[in-house]
Enzyme design. Structure first.
Site, PDB file in Angstrom:
ATOM      1  N   CYS A   1       0.562  -1.155   0.083  1.00  0.00           N
ATOM      2  CA  CYS A   1       0.272  -0.181   0.187  1.00  0.00           C
ATOM      3  C   CYS A   1       0.971   1.420  -0.094  1.00  0.00           C
ATOM      4  O   CYS A   1       2.470   1.321  -0.540  1.00  0.00           O
ATOM      5  CB  CYS A   1      -1.260   0.195   1.028  1.00  0.00           C
ATOM      6  SG  CYS A   1      -2.203  -1.233   1.511  1.00  0.00           S
TER       7      CYS A   1
ATOM      8  N   LEU B   1      -3.271  -2.087  -2.333  1.00  0.00           N
ATOM      9  CA  LEU B   1      -2.368  -3.022  -3.118  1.00  0.00           C
ATOM     10  C   LEU B   1      -3.367  -4.532  -2.432  1.00  0.00           C
ATOM     11  O   LEU B   1      -2.450  -5.452  -1.637  1.00  0.00           O
ATOM     12  CB  LEU B   1      -1.262  -3.339  -4.359  1.00  0.00           C
ATOM     13  CG  LEU B   1      -0.934  -3.863  -4.534  1.00  0.00           C
ATOM     14  CD1 LEU B   1      -1.992  -4.627  -5.847  1.00  0.00           C
ATOM     15  CD2 LEU B   1       0.298  -4.397  -5.277  1.00  0.00           C
ATOM     16  N   ALA B   2      -4.608  -5.380  -3.404  1.00  0.00           N
ATOM     17  CA  ALA B   2      -5.215  -6.415  -2.178  1.00  0.00           C
ATOM     18  C   ALA B   2      -3.901  -7.318  -2.398  1.00  0.00           C
ATOM     19  O   ALA B   2      -3.649  -7.569  -3.735  1.00  0.00           O
ATOM     20  CB  ALA B   2      -6.136  -6.590  -2.622  1.00  0.00           C
TER      21      ALA B   2
ATOM     22  N   GLU C   1       4.197  -6.668   4.260  1.00  0.00           N
ATOM     23  CA  GLU C   1       4.145  -7.829   4.633  1.00  0.00           C
ATOM     24  C   GLU C   1       4.859  -8.133   5.859  1.00  0.00           C
ATOM     25  O   GLU C   1       5.887  -8.094   6.219  1.00  0.00           O
ATOM     26  CB  GLU C   1       4.606  -8.851   3.243  1.00  0.00           C
ATOM     27  CG  GLU C   1       3.510  -8.617   2.155  1.00  0.00           C
ATOM     28  CD  GLU C   1       2.051  -8.686   2.119  1.00  0.00           C
ATOM     29  OE1 GLU C   1       1.642  -9.319   2.806  1.00  0.00           O
ATOM     30  OE2 GLU C   1       1.704  -8.084   1.039  1.00  0.00           O
TER      31      GLU C   1
ATOM     32  N   ILE D   1      14.710  -9.099 -18.090  1.00  0.00           N
ATOM     33  CA  ILE D   1      15.196  -8.169 -18.863  1.00  0.00           C
ATOM     34  C   ILE D   1      16.905  -8.089 -20.083  1.00  0.00           C
ATOM     35  O   ILE D   1      17.590  -8.362 -19.473  1.00  0.00           O
ATOM     36  CB  ILE D   1      15.377  -6.886 -17.896  1.00  0.00           C
ATOM     37  CG1 ILE D   1      13.817  -6.106 -17.551  1.00  0.00           C
ATOM     38  CG2 ILE D   1      16.030  -5.960 -18.712  1.00  0.00           C
ATOM     39  CD1 ILE D   1      12.788  -6.187 -19.052  1.00  0.00           C
TER      40      ILE D   1
ATOM     41  N   GLY E   1      15.897 -11.143  -6.012  1.00  0.00           N
ATOM     42  CA  GLY E   1      17.248 -11.781  -5.544  1.00  0.00           C
ATOM     43  C   GLY E   1      18.371 -10.656  -5.025  1.00  0.00           C
ATOM     44  O   GLY E   1      19.780 -10.248  -4.687  1.00  0.00           O
TER      45      GLY E   1
END
Length: 618
Positions: free
Chosen positions: A2, A53-54, A79, A287, A360
């Site tokens: 969020c 952002l769920a 988190e 990328i 990473g």
């Protein structure tokens, strides 16, 4: 994942501005496109806002989250990976939960342990908690600095937000000490920001405000000693277990997840462990570049094929720099690490398929993977054989020369702390005299000169490698790498997770003796050996390439015109911070290949981009 924001009135005669808090919150819609929420205290002394952002608990996980009687409100970004264990513990103590979100764990843990609750949290976070009974605001940031938090005290109000651009818009003065730090290191370190009045809450710190007073305190730091008294075989076994656990707890998600895959040791290890833990199909995102010197797509494909991932690729070309103004806007202040460009594109690619992407990041800081660690060791050995008085005489004889020999001699004459700092700088003190204007030189202070050397010298009796690792974990990692990943992923509403930066793994690795990290003739040999059986013979033994772009080549060719327009002229020249002759000299030195000046030129280019998107130097 969020974005959070809020305001607190610091004086009895001041109230918060509800409309301003709403604007601050909605300015971060990209960080949380799924939902928003607000808490406004009845007397307008405090307000909290969030964009969501769920990722976990898609149904009942709305914020703010409150305790049972509504006396405590919390907004949260990040988190908490150990929240199931904490929830079980808190339920046994009688706490009632209304949601299945990790945010609610913070509220009840605070009820039990107060501000010290932050010490129990395992994960990435920035949260703001208002305790109406104690009339106390608590704002905290995670140990390694994965999630950001900016704040500003002005006109009797404390305003805070996840991004600098979300703070109330006003004309602000540039902090010349911060500008000097940026040009020297490519980033502005906490607690500084590019603006004098805005500060960053440093990693592993809490801000507590009560009765109009603000205090900022540290709650965690990396311990350097004592080192593990264990055999190499035992360390390898334990390291493999720690790596698997760090990845396992980051697979918790109610939405699709994947992994960035560069083809290097760190991201390949994460993909291998994810696959072994049953996360199938693993979605991977890579990328590449048209220049083979920078392209690792071949190796990324080999990893993807070995573990049967759902693989996606994108090749970055020089015209990709068209997004630089947008990148500068998302950082909110000058940011000069050119690898932000590929991270922007890999995040954009990943968001088309997943909402969460592991990466990473952290392996080099845990296992001495960067070349400068080995360079510093070699210089230290050479300095022992060359008496310092001889080195000092050679240094004086070399004058202000910028050739490789002159720079080597100057470094040999330095103290170890200054030598390490010199290796980590893009702009040396003597170079500033030709580049900066007299006013900038007089007003910048000396913060950049001693920024890294003070930290290195303050690491007690630890050996040189341990000191360097700790300095990078406290500076380069949170102020450069993690800022880059947070802003570029969040710009695309993508959550990034870094298993190698689990704080328990970091603490474990900090106690591994340095001889296991740099000995044996290779970079990150201990980590390679811990996971070697997962890969084909020889795959992990390639030289480190790094996640970078061909910026030196681009600045001499495709971006030469851009450089002339934005660095040789325009806002940089008009700012009064630089010598126009000095700017042109750096450009010419790079163009003529007398010296690679791509790092400082990219810093100047991104400074110009920031000035344009932010409306000028003031």
């Amino acid at each position: 994942m969020c974005g959070i924001a809020g305001q607190l009135a610091l004086r009895p005669d001041v109230t918060i501005d509800r409309a301003e808090v709403e604007r601050m919150t909605h300015a971060m819609k990209h960080r949380g496109p799924d939902d928003h929420g607000f808490y406004f205290e009845a007397a307008d002394r405090v307000a909290l806002g969030m964009r969501r952002l769920a990722v976990i608990d898609l149904v009942t996980g709305r914020q703010p989250v409150f305790n049972e009687d509504g006396a405590i409100a919390c907004v949260f970004n990040g988190e908490i990976y150990n929240f199931p264990e904490l929830r079980t513990e808190l339920e046994r103590k009688g706490h009632e939960f209304r949601t299945h979100t990790d945010t609610e764990v913070i509220v009840h843990l605070y009820e039990e342990e107060g501000v010290d609750c932050v010490r129990r949290l395992r994960g990435m976070f920035a949260f703001a908690l208002w305790d109406s009974r104690a009339e106390r605001l608590v704002v905290a940031r995670d140990r390694l600095g994965k999630k950001p938090l900016y704040y500003e005290e002005l006109a009797g109000r404390l305003s805070f937000a996840s991004e600098i651009g979300a703070l109330p818009p006003r004309r602000r003065e540039v902090d010349l000490a911060a500008l000097d730090l940026y040009l020297t290191h490519s980033y502005v370190p906490a607690p500084f920001s590019i603006h004098r009045t805005i500060r960053k809450l440093p990693p592993a710190h809490v801000l507590v405000s009560k009765q109009g007073r603000i205090r900022v305190e540290r709650y965690w730091s990396v311990a350097l000693a004592p080192a593990w008294d264990a055999s190499r075989e035992e360390l390898l076994r334990r390291l493999r277990d720690e790596l698997e656990e760090a990845v396992r707890i980051r697979l918790i998600s109610d939405v699709p997840l994947g992994c960035f895959l560069s083809g290097g040791v760190d991201s390949s290890t994460i993909v291998a462990i994810m696959s072994g833990l049953g996360a199938k199909p693993v979605r991977t995102f890579s990328i590449g570049f048209s220049s083979s010197r920078y392209d690792e797509l071949e190796h990324a494909r080999a990893v993807a094929e070995r573990f049967g991932t759902e693989h996606h690729e994108f090749v970055v070309e020089p015209d990709a720099v068209a997004v630089l103004p947008e990148i500068a806007r998302h950082f909110g202040e000058p940011y000069g690490d050119s690898s932000a460009l590929p991270v922007w594109y890999v995040s954009k690619l990943a968001r088309e398929h997943v909402t969460v992407a592991l990466n990473g990041d952290g392996g080099d800081e845990l296992f001495a993977g960067y070349a400068w660690y080995r360079t510093a060791e070699r210089l230290e050995r050479l300095a022992r054989f060359l008496p310092r008085i001889v080195a000092e005489r050679f240094s004086r004889a070399s004058g202000d020369g910028n050739g490789r020999v002159a720079r080597l001699v100057r470094r040999l004459a330095m103290e170890p702390a200054d030598r390490f700092a010199s290796l980590r700088r893009f702009l040396e003190p003597e170079e500033r005299r030709g580049l900066y204007s007299p006013a900038f030189l007089a007003g910048r202070g000396g913060e950049a000169d001693g920024y890294l050397s003070r930290l290195y010298a303050g690491n007690g009796d630890a050996d040189a490698v341990a000191r360097m690792l700790r300095v990078d974990i406290e500076t380069y990692l949170p102020e450069d790498l993690l800022v880059k990943v947070d802003r570029m992923t969040m710009a695309h509403s993508l959550e990034g997770r870094s298993p190698l930066l689990d704080h328990e793994l970091v603490e474990f690795c900090a106690r591994i003796p340095s001889r296991f990290k740099t000995g044996g003739g290779g970079s990150k040999l201990l980590m390679r050996d811990a996971v070697r059986e997962l890969f084909p013979p020889g795959f992990l033994d390639r030289p480190k390439m790094g996640f970078s772009i061909p910026v030196a080549e681009w600045l001499r060719a495709d971006l030469a015109g851009e450089l002339a327009r934005r660095v040789g002229a325009g806002p940089l020249v008009e700012s009064g911070w630089f010598s126009p002759a000095g700017l042109h000299a750096v450009i010419e030195e790079h163009r003529s290949r007398r010296r690679d000046r791509s790092a400082i030129l990219w810093n100047l280019l991104m400074l110009a981009q920031w000035m344009e998107v932010s409306g000028g130097a003031g």
